[in-house]
Write an enzyme that holds these catalytic residues in place. Structure first.
Site, short mmCIF file in Angstrom:
data_model
loop_
_atom_site.label_atom_id
_atom_site.label_comp_id
_atom_site.label_asym_id
_atom_site.label_seq_id
_atom_site.Cartn_x
_atom_site.Cartn_y
_atom_site.Cartn_z
N LYS A 179 0.84 -1.21 0.00
CA LYS A 179 0.00 0.00 0.00
C LYS A 179 0.87 1.25 0.00
O LYS A 179 1.81 1.34 0.75
CB LYS A 179 -0.89 -0.02 1.25
CG LYS A 179 -1.69 1.24 1.51
CD LYS A 179 -2.49 1.15 2.81
CE LYS A 179 -1.74 1.72 3.99
NZ LYS A 179 -2.54 1.75 5.24
N ASP A 224 -9.94 3.21 9.97
CA ASP A 224 -10.32 4.62 10.19
C ASP A 224 -11.29 5.04 9.08
O ASP A 224 -12.50 4.87 9.21
CB ASP A 224 -9.03 5.46 10.22
CG ASP A 224 -9.29 6.89 10.65
OD1 ASP A 224 -10.45 7.32 10.68
OD2 ASP A 224 -8.32 7.61 10.98
C1 R5P Z 1 -1.88 2.40 9.36
O1 R5P Z 1 -0.68 2.23 9.43
C2 R5P Z 1 -2.87 1.64 10.19
O2 R5P Z 1 -2.35 0.39 10.58
C3 R5P Z 1 -4.17 1.44 9.42
O3 R5P Z 1 -3.89 0.67 8.27
C4 R5P Z 1 -4.77 2.75 9.01
O4 R5P Z 1 -4.86 3.62 10.09
C5 R5P Z 1 -6.16 2.54 8.41
O5 R5P Z 1 -6.63 3.77 7.99
P1 R5P Z 1 -7.80 3.88 6.91
O6 R5P Z 1 -8.93 2.99 7.37
O7 R5P Z 1 -8.17 5.35 6.96
O8 R5P Z 1 -7.25 3.50 5.57
#
Ligand code: R5P
Length: 311
Positions: free
Chosen positions: A191, A221
């Site tokens: 990613k 999130d």
């Molecule tokens: C990032 O390093 C965390 O482990 C999560 O992958 C991230 O916070 C997820 O965020 P979102 O749901 O906004 O993509």
């Protein structure tokens, strides 16, 4: 031992109190007319081993302030030992300087909790293990993986499972889950994030075709990471994709995104109380970590091993 709670997650506090077979400490954590936080403890805590439960989730600053003021009230009431039980430790993603002239807010929050008077901290799936070192007081970081693994075995045990980390940073966590699932194979989503709050899948490392994929992460999130990863895995031939996440931050339109995604199911722990939208969603299911937290609290109070919970 006493268990006190701020307002961030009262259902979890009640479930932990039920596990420990103790009542919640009688206290008021409320607001003055100008929204300042006021705490009043209505029973004697002098000389007690007190655990104060508060996730520093949305509204993060209000919940953090409640936690700090609860700790201050306990300290001034002569509690013998105060353990801040913070199932979801907000600000954890700000654990390093992403650029010049930026803060390390996770360290600042750790300092605030310590300065307020906490003697120990208990948290679950800290965003990065090294955040433990931000505290100069004993800090236990529990893992949600055993609770998740038991659920995965019960629901999807007969499938050709493949554990998937949605980014390179989550590989250690994914590998630990795979180990608990009879050494299921592992894949990684490469990613890239161009800007905060937006994620774009670049590549999948590993052959996921014909596999039932289990995405594991600490936080959901906006849901972008999961929804993009699920779509990419399906495109590469995965039969189905379910996600297991410890902290359901679920901000903005996250629940709507998840409802419309190709995820078969999103399973989240109750470290953060479900919003109405999340509780109503057919795509989201909650798993309780109350027994895990309750058992860890019991062991800290008894001064017995917490790490052996994960053997
Ligand atoms: C990032 O390093 C965390 O482990 C999560 O992958 C991230 O916070 C997820 O965020 P979102 O749901 O906004 O993509």
């Amino acid at each position: 031992m006493k268990l006190m709670a701020g307002n961030s997650n009262l259902p979890l506090a009640r479930a932990i109190a039920g596990y420990l077979e103790i009542p919640l400490t009688d206290a008021s954590v409320r607001r003055f007319a100008d929204e300042e936080v006021f705490v009043e403890i209505h029973e004697n805590v002098r000389g007690e081993d007190v655990f104060v439960l508060q996730s520093t989730c949305y509204p993060a600053n209000d919940n953090l302030m409640e936690l700090l003021i609860c700790i201050d009230a306990l300290r001034r009431a002569s509690a013998k030992r105060i353990t801040a039980v913070v199932p979801y430790f907000g600000y954890a993603r700000q654990d390093r300087k992403p650029g010049p002239r930026t803060p390390i807010s996770a360290k600042l929050v750790a300092n605030l909790i310590t300065k307020a008077g906490a003697d120990r901290v208990l948290s679950v799936d800290l965003h990065a293990g090294q955040i433990q070192g931000f505290f100069d007081i004993p800090t236990d970081n529990l893992y949600g993986a055993p609770v998740m693994a038991a659920d995965i075995q019960a629901r999807f045990g007969g499938k050709e499972l493949m554990v998937v980390s949605p980014d390179v940073g989550g590989v250690v966590r994914a590998r630990a889950l795979a180990k608990r699932l009879d050494n299921a194979p592992l894949a990684i989503v490469d990613k890239r994030r161009e800007r905060a709050g937006e994620s774009e899948v670049m590549n999948i490392i590993g052959d996921v075709s014909g596999r039932f994929c289990i995405l594991i992460d600490d936080i959901v999130d906006s849901g972008g990471t999961l929804c993009n990863a699920a779509a990419a895995l399906k495109e590469k031939g995965a039969t189905d994709v379910a996600a297991y996440i410890t902290h359901g931050v679920l901000s903005g339109g996250a629940v709507a995104n998840i409802n419309q995604s190709s995820l078969k199911e999103l399973v989240i722990s109750d470290s953060i109380q479900a919003t109405e939208a999340a509780a109503e969603s057919d795509s989201i299911r909650y798993l309780s970590i109350a027994p895990l937290l309750g058992e860890a609290i019991r062991r800290i109070a008894d001064e017995s091993s917490v790490s052996s919970l994960f053997d």
